[in-house]
Design a protein around this motif. Structure first.
Motif, PDB file in Angstrom:
ATOM      1  N   SER A   1       0.650  -1.228   0.280  1.00  0.00           N
ATOM      2  CA  SER A   1       0.057  -0.179  -0.395  1.00  0.00           C
ATOM      3  C   SER A   1       1.254   1.006   0.058  1.00  0.00           C
ATOM      4  O   SER A   1       0.264   2.303  -0.042  1.00  0.00           O
ATOM      5  N   SER A   2       2.093   1.389  -0.421  1.00  0.00           N
ATOM      6  CA  SER A   2       2.897   2.588   0.025  1.00  0.00           C
ATOM      7  C   SER A   2       2.298   3.176  -1.103  1.00  0.00           C
ATOM      8  O   SER A   2       2.468   2.794  -2.402  1.00  0.00           O
ATOM      9  N   PRO A   3       2.431   4.560  -1.253  1.00  0.00           N
ATOM     10  CA  PRO A   3       2.625   5.264  -2.402  1.00  0.00           C
ATOM     11  C   PRO A   3       3.742   5.205  -3.722  1.00  0.00           C
ATOM     12  O   PRO A   3       3.375   5.232  -4.573  1.00  0.00           O
ATOM     13  N   VAL A   4       5.077   5.255  -2.422  1.00  0.00           N
ATOM     14  CA  VAL A   4       5.872   5.191  -3.162  1.00  0.00           C
ATOM     15  C   VAL A   4       6.059   4.148  -3.979  1.00  0.00           C
ATOM     16  O   VAL A   4       6.641   3.820  -5.086  1.00  0.00           O
ATOM     17  N   PHE A   5       6.081   2.625  -3.426  1.00  0.00           N
ATOM     18  CA  PHE A   5       5.595   1.389  -4.332  1.00  0.00           C
ATOM     19  C   PHE A   5       4.650   2.220  -5.347  1.00  0.00           C
ATOM     20  O   PHE A   5       4.750   1.154  -6.410  1.00  0.00           O
ATOM     21  N   ALA A   6       3.595   2.039  -5.221  1.00  0.00           N
ATOM     22  CA  ALA A   6       3.007   2.636  -5.751  1.00  0.00           C
ATOM     23  C   ALA A   6       2.918   2.984  -7.294  1.00  0.00           C
ATOM     24  O   ALA A   6       2.439   3.141  -8.372  1.00  0.00           O
ATOM     25  N   ASP A   7       3.814   4.177  -7.071  1.00  0.00           N
ATOM     26  CA  ASP A   7       4.687   5.354  -8.292  1.00  0.00           C
ATOM     27  C   ASP A   7       5.065   4.399  -9.180  1.00  0.00           C
ATOM     28  O   ASP A   7       5.548   4.425 -10.293  1.00  0.00           O
ATOM     29  N   LEU A   8       6.011   3.424  -8.362  1.00  0.00           N
ATOM     30  CA  LEU A   8       7.303   2.987  -8.717  1.00  0.00           C
ATOM     31  C   LEU A   8       6.815   1.540  -9.995  1.00  0.00           C
ATOM     32  O   LEU A   8       7.473   1.211 -10.845  1.00  0.00           O
ATOM     33  N   ARG A   9       5.727   0.921  -9.834  1.00  0.00           N
ATOM     34  CA  ARG A   9       5.020  -0.111 -10.078  1.00  0.00           C
ATOM     35  C   ARG A   9       4.400   1.198 -11.228  1.00  0.00           C
ATOM     36  O   ARG A   9       3.382  -0.204 -11.736  1.00  0.00           O
ATOM     37  N   ASP A  10       3.954   2.197 -11.918  1.00  0.00           N
ATOM     38  CA  ASP A  10       2.737   2.253 -12.262  1.00  0.00           C
ATOM     39  C   ASP A  10       3.848   3.353 -13.556  1.00  0.00           C
ATOM     40  O   ASP A  10       4.172   4.370 -13.638  1.00  0.00           O
ATOM     41  N   PRO A  11       4.455   2.782 -14.727  1.00  0.00           N
ATOM     42  CA  PRO A  11       5.015   2.930 -15.885  1.00  0.00           C
ATOM     43  C   PRO A  11       4.444   4.491 -16.423  1.00  0.00           C
ATOM     44  O   PRO A  11       5.232   5.795 -16.791  1.00  0.00           O
ATOM     45  N   SER A  12       3.387   4.580 -16.140  1.00  0.00           N
ATOM     46  CA  SER A  12       2.499   5.538 -16.325  1.00  0.00           C
ATOM     47  C   SER A  12       3.207   6.910 -15.736  1.00  0.00           C
ATOM     48  O   SER A  12       1.999   8.411 -16.504  1.00  0.00           O
ATOM     49  N   LYS A  13       3.573   7.207 -14.557  1.00  0.00           N
ATOM     50  CA  LYS A  13       3.649   7.833 -14.434  1.00  0.00           C
ATOM     51  C   LYS A  13       4.972   8.824 -14.145  1.00  0.00           C
ATOM     52  O   LYS A  13       5.739  10.114 -14.017  1.00  0.00           O
ATOM     53  N   LEU A  14       5.893   7.908 -15.376  1.00  0.00           N
ATOM     54  CA  LEU A  14       7.626   8.510 -14.946  1.00  0.00           C
ATOM     55  C   LEU A  14       7.157   9.786 -16.448  1.00  0.00           C
ATOM     56  O   LEU A  14       6.238   9.625 -17.002  1.00  0.00           O
ATOM     57  N   THR A  15       7.911  10.273 -16.279  1.00  0.00           N
ATOM     58  CA  THR A  15       7.696  11.885 -16.930  1.00  0.00           C
ATOM     59  C   THR A  15       9.365  12.292 -17.517  1.00  0.00           C
ATOM     60  O   THR A  15      10.243  11.071 -17.282  1.00  0.00           O
ATOM     61  N   GLY A  16       9.818  13.371 -18.326  1.00  0.00           N
ATOM     62  CA  GLY A  16      10.666  13.360 -18.790  1.00  0.00           C
ATOM     63  C   GLY A  16      10.730  12.483 -20.665  1.00  0.00           C
ATOM     64  O   GLY A  16      10.050  11.577 -20.863  1.00  0.00           O
ATOM     65  N   LYS A  17      11.614  11.698 -21.339  1.00  0.00           N
ATOM     66  CA  LYS A  17      12.383  11.064 -21.955  1.00  0.00           C
ATOM     67  C   LYS A  17      11.828   9.990 -21.662  1.00  0.00           C
ATOM     68  O   LYS A  17      11.222   8.656 -22.536  1.00  0.00           O
ATOM     69  N   CYS A  18      11.384   8.966 -20.420  1.00  0.00           N
ATOM     70  CA  CYS A  18      10.990   8.333 -19.307  1.00  0.00           C
ATOM     71  C   CYS A  18       9.950   7.881 -20.175  1.00  0.00           C
ATOM     72  O   CYS A  18       9.487   6.507 -20.029  1.00  0.00           O
ATOM     73  N   GLY A  19       9.428   9.131 -19.746  1.00  0.00           N
ATOM     74  CA  GLY A  19       7.297   8.933 -19.922  1.00  0.00           C
ATOM     75  C   GLY A  19       6.567   8.428 -21.614  1.00  0.00           C
ATOM     76  O   GLY A  19       6.544   8.152 -21.383  1.00  0.00           O
TER      77      GLY A  19
END
Length: 463
Positions: free
Chosen positions: A408-426
């Motif tokens: 349930s950690s928001p940090v882990f949830a962010d890292l597991r969702d590639p759609s949240k990546l920004t910049g070139k990676c996004g």
């Protein structure tokens, strides 16, 4: 308007023929010799002049006698009779003039050809050679490293083109690089930004191309023009070039990448050196590590084809998973889907697994950055982080269970969702298999979802 006379026309045609070079001059000398021989032969035949005590000669015999005296002045030494001697003298003097002029023309033509060779304008016919464009103080270090790298190759060649005299380049290289090993250096003078001059060094058959930053006020502009001439040549080869180019100003890097596309690897020289210097100043012995990693002396890095089913994990090198797929697509090899995706679906926990029936390659068992998806780090204080290098706190096992933090950690949830990546990676098509190093992104910008700062791939590059 002045009327053009026949003399003007003859003079114009003569001037054009003389401008054609040594071959035209030799032709004119041959014509003069032929006229002298024919005239002397006719004169002897018609006048009846003959050597003293001899019979008159025919036209053929007179022409032959004249030819011999034209080619060899000593022939007339045995002539008798002043009338015949007079004709022989005229023919011999004409022959001396013709052959003296011929020697001068040949000597001048030979000198001109040698000057052309010294200018370094002849086309290179080598294959599998390394090309270096532009001249800079760093070229000697580049050549020295290539010499070491070429020790395992047969008949390696380095071809250099720069706006510099060929002989000067060869002399400087000989003075500053004592041992070239089995490598041969070929220098050519020319403008690396000019398409015709670029083709002199035969890039179509090259193994690799290095574009150095020249010593000028517009160095980056010249580098980009050289790359443009290479990749947009209408007669270029179908296979992609392997180009490494040096750029001084990071603001010009984007333009260079657009021009070179996937064929170009950029080296931001000033920025790279600054980072290495700063890092080395903060950690004793780090400069020796960089030297060991980057030079070819004793420990080269080679890329080889996959030959076994050996399982390999590339820790903290997420870009390797992109490269793996790019190479597989080039070779037409199938790539199985990731089974048991690390971290499961976005927002759900999971673990590395193997797709039933999938191949045994590296890409079938894992992905790039595993921070918060398949691994995490628990400090001695009980704090949980995505990995040991990413100080973004996800929870505290003294206050929550590890299972609650992991799911349930928001940090882990962010890292597991590639759609949240920004910049070139996004916008990268490989973000689900690579993900970029989240720790390096956090170090550079303070945002672990930002783009990987050390990734050379652009979304517009060929995949």
């Amino acid at each position: 308007m002045k009327m053009i006379t026949w003399r003007d026309r003859l003079r114009y045609q003569f001037d054009k023929s003389m401008a054609a070079g040594p071959i035209a001059l030799i032709g004119w000398l041959a014509v003069i010799s032929l006229i002298v021989i024919i005239f002397a032969g006719l004169f002897l035949a018609l006048s009846g002049i003959a050597p003293e005590g001899g019979a008159p000669v025919s036209f053929i015999e007179g022409a032959w006698e004249s030819l011999m005296r034209t080619m060899d002045a000593g022939t007339m030494g045995g002539d008798a009779g002043w009338s015949f001697r007079g004709v022989s003298l005229v023919v011999t003097v004409a022959g001396i003039f013709v052959f003296s002029a011929l020697i001068g023309v040949l000597s001048s033509g030979l000198d001109e050809k040698l000057d052309d060779l010294r200018k370094g304008r002849s086309h290179v016919l080598e294959k599998e050679h390394t090309i270096i464009f532009n001249w800079s103080p760093s070229i000697f270090d580049v050549i020295s490293e290539l010499v070491i790298a070429n020790e395992s190759r047969r008949n390696p060649r380095i071809v250099i083109m720069a706006s510099k005299d060929k002989v000067e380049m060869e002399d400087e290289i000989a003075d500053k690089i004592a041992d070239l090993g089995n490598t041969r250096i070929i220098c050519r003078s020319g403008d690396p930004t000019d398409l015709y001059d670029v083709n002199i060094v035969n890039p179509q058959a090259s193994r690799s191309i290095i574009v150095l930053s020249p010593e000028s006020d517009y160095a980056d502009s010249e580098v980009i023009k050289t790359v443009l001439a290479l990749v947009n040549d209408p007669d270029r080869r179908k296979e992609p070039y392997q180009i490494a180019a040096e750029i001084r100003d990071a603001r010009n890097a984007e333009v260079a990448r657009i021009v070179g596309g996937s064929e170009l690897q950029l080296v931001l020289a000033d920025e790279l050196i600054s980072r290495i210097v700063v890092s080395s100043s903060r950690q004793a012995g780090l400069s020796a590590v960089y030297t060991e990693l980057l030079d070819f002396d004793g420990s080269e890095i080679y890329a080889i084809e996959q030959e076994t089913d050996l399982q390999v994990k590339a820790t903290c090198a997420p870009h390797y998973y992109r490269i793996l797929r790019q190479e597989a697509r080039k070779q037409g090899r199938p790539i199985s889907k990731v089974g048991g995706h690390p971290g499961g679906h976005p927002g759900a926990p999971g673990h590395p697994g193997r797709h039933p029936g999938g191949d045994a390659a590296l890409h079938s068992v894992t992905r790039g950055c595993l921070a918060g998806t398949a691994v995490c780090f628990v400090s001695h204080e009980g704090k949980v982080f995505p990995c040991g290098y990413l100080p973004a706190e996800a929870g505290d096992v003294r206050k929550q269970t590890f299972g609650e933090i992991w799911t349930s950690s928001p940090v882990f949830a962010d890292l597991r969702d590639p759609s949240k990546l920004t910049g070139k990676c996004g916008g990268c098509p490989f973000k689900t298999v690579c993900g970029g190093c989240r720790a390096r992104a956090f170090y550079e910008t303070g945002n672990y979802l930002d783009e990987e700062p050390y990734c050379a791939f652009e979304a517009g590059d060929k995949m």
